[in-house]
Design a protein around this motif. Structure first.
Motif, PDB file in Angstrom:
ATOM      1  N   ARG A  56      -4.548   6.721  -0.256  1.00 45.08           N
ATOM      2  CA  ARG A  56      -3.821   5.774  -0.099  1.00 45.08           C
ATOM      3  C   ARG A  56      -4.473   4.419  -0.837  1.00 45.08           C
ATOM      4  O   ARG A  56      -5.680   4.483  -0.974  1.00 45.08           O
TER       5      ARG A  56
ATOM      6  N   ASN B 167     -11.764  -1.501  11.921  1.00 44.20           N
ATOM      7  CA  ASN B 167     -10.690  -1.152  11.349  1.00 44.20           C
ATOM      8  C   ASN B 167     -10.441  -1.759  10.092  1.00 44.20           C
ATOM      9  O   ASN B 167      -9.365  -2.040   9.634  1.00 44.20           O
TER      10      ASN B 167
ATOM     11  N   GLU C 123     -10.089  -2.547   6.080  1.00 41.25           N
ATOM     12  CA  GLU C 123      -9.894  -1.667   4.844  1.00 41.25           C
ATOM     13  C   GLU C 123     -11.159  -1.446   4.411  1.00 41.25           C
ATOM     14  O   GLU C 123     -11.957  -2.411   3.852  1.00 41.25           O
TER      15      GLU C 123
ATOM     16  N   LYS D 272      -6.788  -5.458   7.962  1.00 39.84           N
ATOM     17  CA  LYS D 272      -7.233  -4.323   9.065  1.00 39.84           C
ATOM     18  C   LYS D 272      -6.294  -3.572   9.385  1.00 39.84           C
ATOM     19  O   LYS D 272      -4.975  -3.745   9.286  1.00 39.84           O
ATOM     20  N   TRP D 273      -6.700  -2.078   9.567  1.00 39.77           N
ATOM     21  CA  TRP D 273      -5.381  -1.246   9.930  1.00 39.77           C
ATOM     22  C   TRP D 273      -5.202  -1.164  11.447  1.00 39.77           C
ATOM     23  O   TRP D 273      -6.239  -0.920  12.136  1.00 39.77           O
TER      24      TRP D 273
ATOM     25  N   GLY E 252      -2.153   2.568  12.067  1.00 39.48           N
ATOM     26  CA  GLY E 252      -1.793   3.136  10.600  1.00 39.48           C
ATOM     27  C   GLY E 252      -1.070   1.991  10.107  1.00 39.48           C
ATOM     28  O   GLY E 252      -0.273   2.239   8.884  1.00 39.48           O
TER      29      GLY E 252
ATOM     30  N   PRO F 208      -1.203  -1.813   7.926  1.00 38.21           N
ATOM     31  CA  PRO F 208      -2.186  -2.880   7.596  1.00 38.21           C
ATOM     32  C   PRO F 208      -1.713  -4.283   8.024  1.00 38.21           C
ATOM     33  O   PRO F 208      -0.403  -4.593   7.987  1.00 38.21           O
TER      34      PRO F 208
ATOM     35  N   SER G 154       0.850  -1.206  -0.085  1.00 37.88           N
ATOM     36  CA  SER G 154       0.057   0.016  -0.091  1.00 37.88           C
ATOM     37  C   SER G 154       0.869   1.271  -0.036  1.00 37.88           C
ATOM     38  O   SER G 154       1.910   1.335   0.775  1.00 37.88           O
TER      39      SER G 154
END
Length: 925
Positions: free
Chosen positions: A245, A535, A537, A491-492, A495, A497, A207
């Motif tokens: 992003r 959280n 994506e 999931k984040w 900040g 992934p 990403s």
RNA sequence: GCCCCGGUGGUGGAAUUGGUAGACACGCAGGACUUAAAAUCCUGUGACCCGCAACGGUCGUAACGGUUCAACUCCGUUCCGGGGCACCA
């Protein structure tokens, strides 16, 4: 006994379905053959006659291979995620899953009408959670892998972490330009964020921030497709580029293997050429320029060039408008102008920037680069013709050798240095490599082609630059701010992934109340609280995700434990024949080739090219028809008189027109507003205008295969599509000719049956002439099917039928093999007649699908002489029948005795007599 | 703009390796069968010229030029149409 195609087709389609004739086993003693179509996106418009062209071709080939004794895998499925369903949902509020389900049902019904031999038990749909569970799983493999430059293959990211922890990442010996390096000790003391950030630079799925088409007014990101001339297609709102992003696939890591793999596959040369151009490998040098007034070796400007030999011809530098250095180097005096220019470029698409070359734009930054060898000051410009994505996003401009640089220099009156003497006229650039260099310091007197390597050597020695291979291809954007696609299993956290566990797959698409975009141009998933609370994506995967590996799932579609069992993929192996349109030349084909290579590297499959042979079917274009309405009146003017009136040209549904003649009654009924229309006719007819265009619903030129199947039957439809011309070629659709093929099938039927007497097949022994017809046909059909020349195969059937009708042949020994030949092309009629003619014990035995392809025997068609064309000075004058074993001398004697030859010789004796055995004879006077 | 593909009768196309251009169909014209129609069958059909005849001649595969005994096919230039150009599928 009449040819009643609708009963026959219904009967056999039901029979084949009931018996499961087309179900294929993953185990067999027979050789395997995997025949695949590019699966369709199930659009709401349904199938039109253009779609089945490739499907019919592959179906014929599959059936042929089966007759030849192969275990044939021939599946079909649906590429069912995509933008149109989502747009439709936005417009109507219907859930895409629902419309997709309906559309697929329509497509399947339409496909089944045509009598394909698909093994429907293997159907896949990319939007089905059972399927996309494995798309997500493969994504995790990509996320958790990196490309090892030493081994040139994908490896688990854990290997890289281990390497960093024990050895660090140190520069290689002699590496002149410092990279991002660290010791093992440093690595172990990095924060997790820092470590993850470093790993992100190597993951195959990663990403980073990238640019998208952002439409403020619609609050959404748009596809290129939806942007026309810098504004949104819907509403005409301004569209600008915005950084967001995004997820990417590191396809560039595979650039070289994708290039080299082309040698191992059987694609057309043009297809390989297109892929090569897309990958765009070029060798040259990366050169660093220092900037005047800035500390050395820090914020330098790096360019990529394939022509380092021209380094002394540099008159200016150009950086892409997106280049990060612009902000740093622009002088205060130039700032307002630069800002204005950047604003302008923001509204321009890459396509516009490349194609509108006559319109030269650019802006001076006020800064100067220093020539690395002689310190000369070189002005730095920015201009839209330099793209950020290619090379380093900056170029050294050499106007005497590059056309665009020349045009730019001329336009902005930048003085041009000539380094190639008389090869440069001052009127246009000359990109030659043959000139002898001048004004080039240590390279003076060298030939340019030889100076390239020498220049790179010098650059490397003095630490200014290095040899570099550059690829035009860049990493593939892999996220969409949309709803109707695979959710990322990500999931984040802080900040960063984090991959979901395999056990959590599939991560199912949640239901949403609205398909409207989320805040800040995020996808609709960002509107769902439960989703964002976890959280997860909010982007989804693009359309090509599911299609990048579907050929593997067809092999083992119901496996719950893995995407495809290794034993099964070892058996089916590569797709032997893949048929689809050239429009997928670079996108889908490169992505699926990459995915295959990754899965191969990681040991999940045993081959690294998915498609052994690729055949590209041409497009079937629509042939539109027009009516001409007199302005302000409900009166239509026939084509002959349109010059005399003020008229409006309107598309009319081609199904209301016979050739160019309008069916006036049907036209009146088609729309209430036409019910009372008046017509100005010519010879009592209304003649329409016509034009070849893309086949599309909006142009009213689509023809639905269902209608043709009802009217003529599936067999006629299949053969007519093939008869139109070579599969690879594009051609306009014309329903008119279908009658001819239908007539042929009826004539073929009459070889077997008579209206009054019923079956008229006899057991008489065939004559030599009849055997010759049969075996010539066997040979030709076999050859034509193998080389995908289906149109000539159809005409071969016609010729055979015409000839057998002429000799009134109704003999079983001729007709039975002929039916097997025809079965792949027209399966229903062949099955029906085969069952009647063949006195078989069981239904299974009586089914032509299970028959064996007849064996061609040379002895039946052997000739002893040939009718040679005889030409005088290259012009054909007569034919003479001569024995095939005749030698040059005999031929000369025979030819010279011929009256017509004598007439043309007119007393002279020929200088030379050319005799090419089995071809022709030419006399040169 | 760049990359790829294509251009042959009124129409779709054939000519597989440089060797009889127009196979096979559609359409059109004429004829047979029929009270009539449909269906079916037969004949003709690239353009032009000569002719009582034809197994007569000339031209002809987007245009121009080249290579060759021979070019739709190979090479060069130009024109026209289609597809792709990174978020339509």
């Amino acid at each position: 006994m009449e040819y009643n195609f609708s009963d026959i087709e219904k009967k056999w389609q039901q029979h084949w379905k009931k018996v499961g004739t087309y179900q294929v086993d993953n185990e067999s003693t027979q050789p395997k053959c995997y025949v695949l179509d590019m699966f369709p996106y199930p659009s709401g418009a349904g199938l039109h006659v253009g779609h089945p062209l490739g499907y019919i071709a592959s179906d014929i080939y599959s059936r042929y291979k089966r007759l030849k004794g192969f275990n044939v895998l021939h599946p079909m499925g649906f590429d069912s995620f995509g933008l149109p369903a989502e747009q439709y949902a936005l417009d109507t509020g219907q859930h895409p899953a629902e419309t997709t389900r309906k559309n697929i049902a329509t497509f399947k019904k339409q496909l089944d009408n045509i009598g394909f031999c698909y093994d429907w038990s293997r159907e896949v749909q990319t939007s089905n959670p059972h399927y996309y569970k494995w798309t997500q799983w493969i994504f995790l493999q990509l996320f958790n892998s990196y490309f090892c430059n030493t081994e040139q293959k994908a490896l688990p990211i854990s290997r890289l972490i281990e390497k960093y922890a024990t050895k660090g990442a140190l520069p290689k010996k002699g590496e002149p330009i410092p990279g991002r390096h660290f010791t093992a000790d440093e690595w172990n003391h990095f924060t997790e964020e820092k470590q993850q950030e470093i790993l992100m630079r190597r993951r195959l799925a990663y990403s980073k921030y990238g640019e998208v088409n952002w439409c403020e007014a619609l609050g959404t990101v748009l596809a290129n497709d939806e942007v026309v001339n810098g504004v949104s297609e819907r509403g005409g709102h301004p569209v600008v580029k915005k950084k967001m992003r995004q997820w990417y696939l590191r396809i560039t890591a595979y650039a070289n293997r994708l290039l080299e793999g082309l040698d191992k596959v059987d694609f057309s040369d043009s297809m390989k050429e297109m892929q090569k151009n897309w990958i765009g490998k070029s060798t040259g040098a990366e050169i660093s320029f220092n900037i005047k007034g800035q500390p050395k070796n820090q914020s330098g400007l790096t360019v990529f060039t394939t022509r380092p030999d021209t380094i002394f011809g540099v008159d200016f530098m150009v950086v892409a408008p997106e280049h990060a250095c612009i902000e740093k180097i622009t002088t205060p005096a130039q700032k307002p102008e630069i800002e204005k220019y950047l604003q302008y470029v923001k509204s321009r698409s890459d396509r516009e920037r490349q194609s509108e070359v006559k319109q030269i734009t650019g802006c001076f930054t006020g800064a100067y680069a220093l020539h690395p060898f002689n310190g000369k000051e070189i002005p730095i410009w920015t201009a839209e013709y330099v793209l950020a994505g290619y090379g380093t996003g900056a170029i050294m401009a050499v106007p005497c050798g590059d056309e665009r640089d020349f045009a730019f220099a001329t336009h902005f009156q930048i003085p041009i240095t000539n380094i190639i003497g008389h090869h440069f006229t001052g009127k246009e650039a000359n990109p030659t490599k043959e000139a002898i260099l001048e004004n080039s310091d240590f390279m003076n007197g060298m030939k340019m082609s030889e100076a390239i390597d020498f220049a790179i050597q010098k650059l490397e020695e003095s630490g200014i630059g290095r040899r570099k291979i550059n690829y035009k291809m860049h990493d593939a954007g892999f996220s969409r701010q949309r709803y109707w696609g695979e959710p990322f299993p990500i999931k984040w956290v802080n900040g960063m992934p984090v991959a979901l566990d395999e056990k959590e797959l599939p991560l199912e698409l949640p239901h949403v109340a609205t398909y409207k975009p989320g805040p800040e141009g995020q996808g609709p998933l960002a509107n769902i609280k439960e989703w964002t609370d976890m959280n997860l994506e909010t982007n989804t995967m693009p359309g090509y995700a599911g299609s990048s590996w579907y050929f593997l799932r067809f092999m083992d579609p119901h496996n719950e434990k893995t995407f495809c069992d290794r034993k099964v993929s070892d058996y089916w192996n590569q797709v032997d024949l893949y048929i689809g349109g050239t429009e997928h030349a670079v996108g889908h084909l490169l992505y699926s080739r990459m995915w295959t290579k990754v899965l191969y590297d990681l040991g999940y499959i045993g081959f690294d090219e998915p498609f052994k042979k690729l055949v590209n079917q041409g497009m079937i274009q629509g042939s539109s028809r027009f009516v001409y309405r007199k302005n302000g009146e409900n009166k239509f003017i026939s084509k002959a008189f349109i010059e005399k009136h003020q008229i409006q040209q309107l598309h009319v549904d081609v199904n209301l027109v016979d050739g160019v003649e309008l069916n006036i009654e049907a036209f009146k009924k088609s729309k209430p507003e036409y019910a009372n229309a008046e017509f100005l006719l010519e010879d009592g007819k209304y003649i329409c205008g016509s034009e070849v265009e893309k086949m599309s619903k909006s142009k009213f030129n689509t023809v639905n295969p269902d209608d043709l199947v009802v009217q003529y039957g599936a067999d006629t439809f299949r053969m007519y599509e093939m008869f139109l011309g070579p599969v690879e070629m594009s051609k306009p659709w014309d329903t008119k000719g279908i009658e001819g093929v239908h007539r042929f099938l009826k004539k073929f039927w009459r070889l077997f049956a008579d209206e009054t007497q019923g079956l008229i097949v006899t057991d008489e022994e065939p004559t030599a002439a009849e055997m010759k017809i049969l075996h010539y046909t066997i040979k030709k059909i076999e050859q034509d099917t193998e080389r995908f020349s289906f149109n000539t195969a159809v005409s071969t059937f016609m010729i055979a039928t015409n000839e057998l009708t002429d000799v009134q042949c109704h003999k079983r020994k001729i007709l039975l093999p002929l039916l097997i030949l025809l079965a792949p092309y027209a399966p229903h009629i062949a099955a029906e007649l085969y069952q009647s003619v063949q006195q078989a014990a069981s239904m299974e035995e009586a089914d032509v699908v299970n028959a064996a392809f007849p064996k061609f025997e040379e002895k039946y068609i052997k000739e002893s002489s040939k009718n040679y064309p005889v030409a005088v000075n290259g012009k054909m004058r007569t034919t003479i029948n001569i024995a095939l074993d005749a030698d040059q001398k005999q031929v000369e004697e025979i030819v010279l005795q011929n009256d017509i030859v004598q007439k043309w010789l007119d007393g002279q004796s020929p200088k030379k007599i050319i005799y090419v055995k089995n071809k022709m004879i030419n006399l040169v006077i």
